[in-house]
Design a protein around this motif. Structure first.
Motif, PDB file in Angstrom:
ATOM      1  N   GLY A  52      61.919 104.300  87.764  1.00  0.00           N
ATOM      2  CA  GLY A  52      61.701 102.854  87.751  1.00  0.00           C
ATOM      3  C   GLY A  52      60.290 102.488  88.174  1.00  0.00           C
ATOM      4  O   GLY A  52      59.682 101.572  87.604  1.00  0.00           O
ATOM      5  N   GLU A  53      59.747 103.205  89.146  1.00  0.00           N
ATOM      6  CA  GLU A  53      58.370 102.946  89.573  1.00  0.00           C
ATOM      7  C   GLU A  53      57.394 103.237  88.438  1.00  0.00           C
ATOM      8  O   GLU A  53      56.456 102.462  88.207  1.00  0.00           O
ATOM      9  CB  GLU A  53      58.022 103.790  90.794  1.00  0.00           C
ATOM     10  CG  GLU A  53      56.620 103.532  91.302  1.00  0.00           C
ATOM     11  CD  GLU A  53      56.293 104.305  92.564  1.00  0.00           C
ATOM     12  OE1 GLU A  53      55.276 103.951  93.199  1.00  0.00           O
ATOM     13  OE2 GLU A  53      57.022 105.248  92.926  1.00  0.00           O
ATOM     14  N   GLN A  54      57.619 104.330  87.719  1.00  0.00           N
ATOM     15  CA  GLN A  54      56.752 104.649  86.573  1.00  0.00           C
ATOM     16  C   GLN A  54      56.848 103.558  85.509  1.00  0.00           C
ATOM     17  O   GLN A  54      55.833 103.122  84.961  1.00  0.00           O
ATOM     18  CB  GLN A  54      57.139 106.002  85.976  1.00  0.00           C
ATOM     19  CG  GLN A  54      56.845 107.172  86.873  1.00  0.00           C
ATOM     20  CD  GLN A  54      57.418 108.477  86.336  1.00  0.00           C
ATOM     21  OE1 GLN A  54      58.129 108.509  85.341  1.00  0.00           O
ATOM     22  NE2 GLN A  54      57.105 109.561  87.016  1.00  0.00           N
ATOM     23  N   LEU A  55      58.070 103.112  85.230  1.00  0.00           N
ATOM     24  CA  LEU A  55      58.262 102.058  84.230  1.00  0.00           C
ATOM     25  C   LEU A  55      57.609 100.743  84.671  1.00  0.00           C
ATOM     26  O   LEU A  55      57.036 100.031  83.851  1.00  0.00           O
ATOM     27  CB  LEU A  55      59.755 101.820  83.981  1.00  0.00           C
ATOM     28  CG  LEU A  55      60.506 102.915  83.232  1.00  0.00           C
ATOM     29  CD1 LEU A  55      62.013 102.670  83.297  1.00  0.00           C
ATOM     30  CD2 LEU A  55      60.035 102.980  81.793  1.00  0.00           C
ATOM     31  N   ALA A  56      57.704 100.435  85.957  1.00  0.00           N
ATOM     32  CA  ALA A  56      57.140  99.186  86.478  1.00  0.00           C
ATOM     33  C   ALA A  56      55.625  99.152  86.326  1.00  0.00           C
ATOM     34  O   ALA A  56      55.030  98.081  86.228  1.00  0.00           O
ATOM     35  CB  ALA A  56      57.534  99.003  87.945  1.00  0.00           C
ATOM     36  N   ASN A  57      54.992 100.312  86.308  1.00  0.00           N
ATOM     37  CA  ASN A  57      53.538 100.399  86.185  1.00  0.00           C
ATOM     38  C   ASN A  57      53.073 100.615  84.748  1.00  0.00           C
ATOM     39  O   ASN A  57      51.873 100.547  84.484  1.00  0.00           O
ATOM     40  CB  ASN A  57      53.013 101.527  87.076  1.00  0.00           C
ATOM     41  CG  ASN A  57      53.024 101.135  88.535  1.00  0.00           C
ATOM     42  OD1 ASN A  57      52.195 100.353  88.969  1.00  0.00           O
ATOM     43  ND2 ASN A  57      53.984 101.641  89.278  1.00  0.00           N
ATOM     44  N   ALA A  58      54.000 100.871  83.839  1.00  0.00           N
ATOM     45  CA  ALA A  58      53.649 101.130  82.431  1.00  0.00           C
ATOM     46  C   ALA A  58      53.464  99.812  81.685  1.00  0.00           C
ATOM     47  O   ALA A  58      54.203  98.844  81.899  1.00  0.00           O
ATOM     48  CB  ALA A  58      54.744 101.952  81.765  1.00  0.00           C
ATOM     49  N   LYS A  59      52.474  99.780  80.821  1.00  0.00           N
ATOM     50  CA  LYS A  59      52.220  98.587  80.008  1.00  0.00           C
ATOM     51  C   LYS A  59      53.300  98.468  78.927  1.00  0.00           C
ATOM     52  O   LYS A  59      53.595  99.428  78.228  1.00  0.00           O
ATOM     53  CB  LYS A  59      50.849  98.666  79.336  1.00  0.00           C
ATOM     54  CG  LYS A  59      49.692  98.817  80.304  1.00  0.00           C
ATOM     55  CD  LYS A  59      49.455  97.545  81.089  1.00  0.00           C
ATOM     56  CE  LYS A  59      48.212  97.692  81.961  1.00  0.00           C
ATOM     57  NZ  LYS A  59      48.018  96.566  82.839  1.00  0.00           N
TER      58      LYS A  59
END
Length: 144
Positions: A52-59
């Protein structure tokens, strides 16, 4: 007193029947691994905080923005006062909101297109991440 003994036996039989029903429901649940993985009132799989953290930072493809771009680090510093703080919010609430944006039941110029392509797993992951962040939410009870 035959009636008292009969009532007692009937109560024991009824409790045993209720216990069997409860156990059989658990067995049905265990027989369906997908059902076991569903962890929220939104009917989603178990959320993974790190993903989720990776997704939250992905454009996002739809707007070119990430969750963090608009809602701030940990979801606690929105760029606009009308944008909600997400950090520490109930994960189920966030999941329902994202499902509603994805399904068109909730509309916002940026959120609706951002959520349209999210999978159930991605919604669960984002919700788990933001739900795990420190909260700056406050109760407005008594605030005038």
């Amino acid at each position: 007193m035959p009636n008292a003994k009969h009532a007692q036996r009937l109560a024991i039989a009824l409790l045993a029947a209720l216990a069997l029903v409860a156990c059989s429901k658990n067995e049905d649940h265990a027989a369906d691994p997908a059902a076991e993985a569903r962890s929220s009132s939104a009917g989603l799989p178990e959320g993974r905080i790190a993903v989720g953290e990776q997704l939250a930072n992905a454009k996002g493809k739809a707007t070119g923005q990430s969750c963090i771009d608009c809602h701030g680090a940990d979801g606690n510093a929105p760029i606009d006062g009308t944008y909600p703080k997400l950090g520490g919010q109930y994960a189920d609430y966030l999941a329902h909101a994202l499902q509603d944006y994805r399904g068109g039941r909730r509309q916002h110029a940026l959120m609706t297109p951002q959520a349209t392509s999210l999978t159930d797993q991605e919604i669960a992951d984002l919700s788990a991440y933001f739900g795990s962040r420190p909260s700056q939410l406050r109760d407005l009870h008594g605030v005038y």
